[in-house]
Design an enzyme around this catalytic site. Structure first.
Site, short mmCIF file in Angstrom:
data_model
loop_
_atom_site.label_atom_id
_atom_site.label_comp_id
_atom_site.label_asym_id
_atom_site.label_seq_id
_atom_site.Cartn_x
_atom_site.Cartn_y
_atom_site.Cartn_z
N GLU A 261 -34.36 21.65 50.47
CA GLU A 261 -35.73 21.65 49.97
C GLU A 261 -36.27 20.22 49.85
O GLU A 261 -37.46 20.00 50.05
CB GLU A 261 -35.83 22.39 48.63
CG GLU A 261 -35.43 23.88 48.68
CD GLU A 261 -36.14 24.70 49.75
OE1 GLU A 261 -37.29 24.36 50.10
OE2 GLU A 261 -35.54 25.67 50.26
N GLU A 290 -39.01 22.90 59.21
CA GLU A 290 -37.59 23.26 59.12
C GLU A 290 -36.72 22.17 59.74
O GLU A 290 -35.58 21.98 59.32
CB GLU A 290 -37.39 24.62 59.83
CG GLU A 290 -36.17 25.38 59.39
CD GLU A 290 -36.15 25.78 57.92
OE1 GLU A 290 -37.19 25.70 57.24
OE2 GLU A 290 -35.05 26.12 57.44
#
Ligand code: ZN
Length: 499
Positions: A261, A290
């Site tokens: 994250e 991502e």
């Protein structure tokens, strides 16, 4: 700039505010809200979403964008201003294609689908979800019909996440991965990797992670780390980044989720301040986002150099579990390659096969080659074929992910595209910066962060995913560097030599 442009900025700023207030409501729902707030919160989120959508498709915005065509052409393509007009026009045109009622229906069906998915998981029975699934698929077909017919209906769905990427090129990348990775999984099957024994104290993991995130580049003035069932990142603004993770006694997955994250958060945090409160203040695409989370999680966070830097601190934070564990053993355990049933817990190699099988099934469903009622069986067959695993029940199989129950068809491939991009960008950074391992081992992440800011993060959504990747990696998407990296990792971790 002209008054017309200034008016455009005001309108786009309001849309941004509404959208981010929506993110804040969602963040609150998953971290803080008491459960009985759910019904009211669903209405609040829908109201905010509708208000943002109405502004985005408004005649006023359309007229401003028309009037600004000349101004746009007189500006350099790379300028913030030209990019803002260009991207806002595309967002406006795309949103205007879809009738508000259809959009609302998809949102509503998605919300109901989520509820059914939870119940279906509880009962381990796909039949509970099936009618919702069929309706969501039908609504997605109607959504596709709102756009110009292309050879590939799937293009429309993919475009929502990876603007301009086509189904054939995505298929090429995934086919390449499948061809290369199925034998690697086979080769790794007999290697016996070390396993760590818990329990791992949750408080120790959290304290270690908070410290680590600061070493990696977060700070307490503009970042938070909270708890949620499923880890995620919400950027409320460029200087307000909310990360979540989920620490469990049984394993250390929450630490890697926090690093993952952080990669998402850093992308948002390092967007140029000149793009604040505009639609350009976000990542260029789901896959590029991502690429950043997977880069920090895997290329940094699962490297030997990284644990040479961080292992003593982790051992100090978790003395009961790790006092007698050597670095080598720890490194082997957090990189253990072994087919597993659950995508989110998969190792770096088998992860992509989970994506390949979902991508194939989505396309077969959409084209009608596969009926929804036959989906569980098709899912299980492919788990056996690609990963050699028997699926014990629907919960461990077709019901494991949330995306299909939420109408998110077309999202899965972006995970693997992101993996592929992460290594392309990483190799470019290594080429420019020289020895990164040495820096990582010293706990010096500043040069990598700055490189990412300069070559990727600061641009936000100014450029298409393709253009953005070209700027960061100096190349179009190419799975080969990623495959090379995985083969190297397999050799290092499992002692399996692969050509
Ligand atoms: Zn992610």
């Amino acid at each position: 700039m002209s008054q017309t442009f200034e008016r455009l900025r005001v309108l786009l700023g309001e849309i941004y505010d509404l959208e981010r207030v929506g993110f804040l409501l969602a963040w609150d729902q998953e971290t803080t809200m008491p459960p009985d707030g759910a019904a009211t919160r669903a209405e609040q989120r829908a109201t905010i979403g509708r208000a943002a959508h109405e502004r985005l498709v408004s005649d006023e915005l359309g007229k401003l964008l028309e009037e600004l065509r000349g101004e746009e052409e007189s500006l350099p393509y790379e300028s913030d201003e030209a990019s803002l007009i260009r991207v806002a026009r595309r967002d406006h045109e795309k949103a205007s294609r879809v009738p508000t009622e259809l959009r609302a229906e998809i949102l509503r069906a998605g919300a109901l689908g989520l509820g059914a998915w939870l119940e279906a998981r509880e009962r381990r029975d796909f039949e509970v979800l099936r009618p919702h699934f069929e309706q969501l698929l039908e609504l997605r077909r109607r959504y596709i019909d709102c756009f110009d017919p292309t050879d590939e209906p799937y293009d429309v769905l993919l475009d929502d996440y990876e603007r301009g990427f086509t189904t054939p090129e995505t298929e090429n990348v995934l086919e390449h991965l499948k061809r290369e990775l199925v034998p690697l999984v086979e080769a790794a099957r007999d290697a016996d990797g070390p396993v760590l024994e818990g329990p791992f104290a949750v408080e120790g993991q959290r304290a270690f992670s908070l410290d680590l995130l600061e070493r990696l580049g977060s700070d307490r003035r503009s970042w938070r780390l909270d708890h949620s069932e499923h880890p995620f990142t919400a950027s409320i603004g460029i200087t307000d980044i909310r990360l979540t993770s989920h620490f469990k006694e049984e394993h250390l997955g929450g630490i890697f989720a926090a690093i993952h994250e952080l990669g998402h958060g850093l992308y948002e945090r390092q967007i140029s301040p000149s793009l604040a409160r505009t639609p350009l203040a976000g990542g260029a695409s789901a896959a590029l986002h991502e690429s950043q989370s997977r880069m920090w999680e895997n290329l940094v966070g699962r490297s030997r150099a990284f644990w040479r830097f961080a292992f003593d601190d982790l051992r100090a934070a978790l003395p009961e579990a790790l006092a007698d564990v050597e670095l080598d053993r720890f490194f082997g355990a957090v990189n253990r390659i072994r087919p597993s049933l659950t995508r989110v817990d998969a190792d770096e190699i088998t992860y992509n096969l989970h994506i390949v099988l979902r991508f194939e099934l989505e396309r077969e469903l959409l084209s009608g080659r596969l009926e929804v009622r036959d989906l569980p069986e098709a899912f299980d067959e492919r788990m056996l074929g690609y990963l050699g695993l028997e699926v014990p029940d629907h919960r461990a199989g077709v019901l494991q992910d949330i995306h299909w129950a939420d109408a998110g068809f077309g999202y899965f491939p972006t995970y693997s595209l992101g993996n592929v991009m992460s290594v392309q960008i990483w190799e470019k950074a290594c080429g420019d910066l020289g020895d990164l391992d040495g820096r990582i081992e010293r706990g010096d992440f500043g040069d990598l962060r700055e490189w990412l800011r300069e070559h990727l993060h600061r641009h936000g959504r100014k450029f298409t995913p393709r253009e953005t990747l070209e700027r960061a990696a100096g190349a179009a998407i190419d799975p080969e560097p990623y495959v090379r990296y995985l083969k190297g990792k397999l050799g290092e971790v499992a002692g399996v030599a692969v050509s």
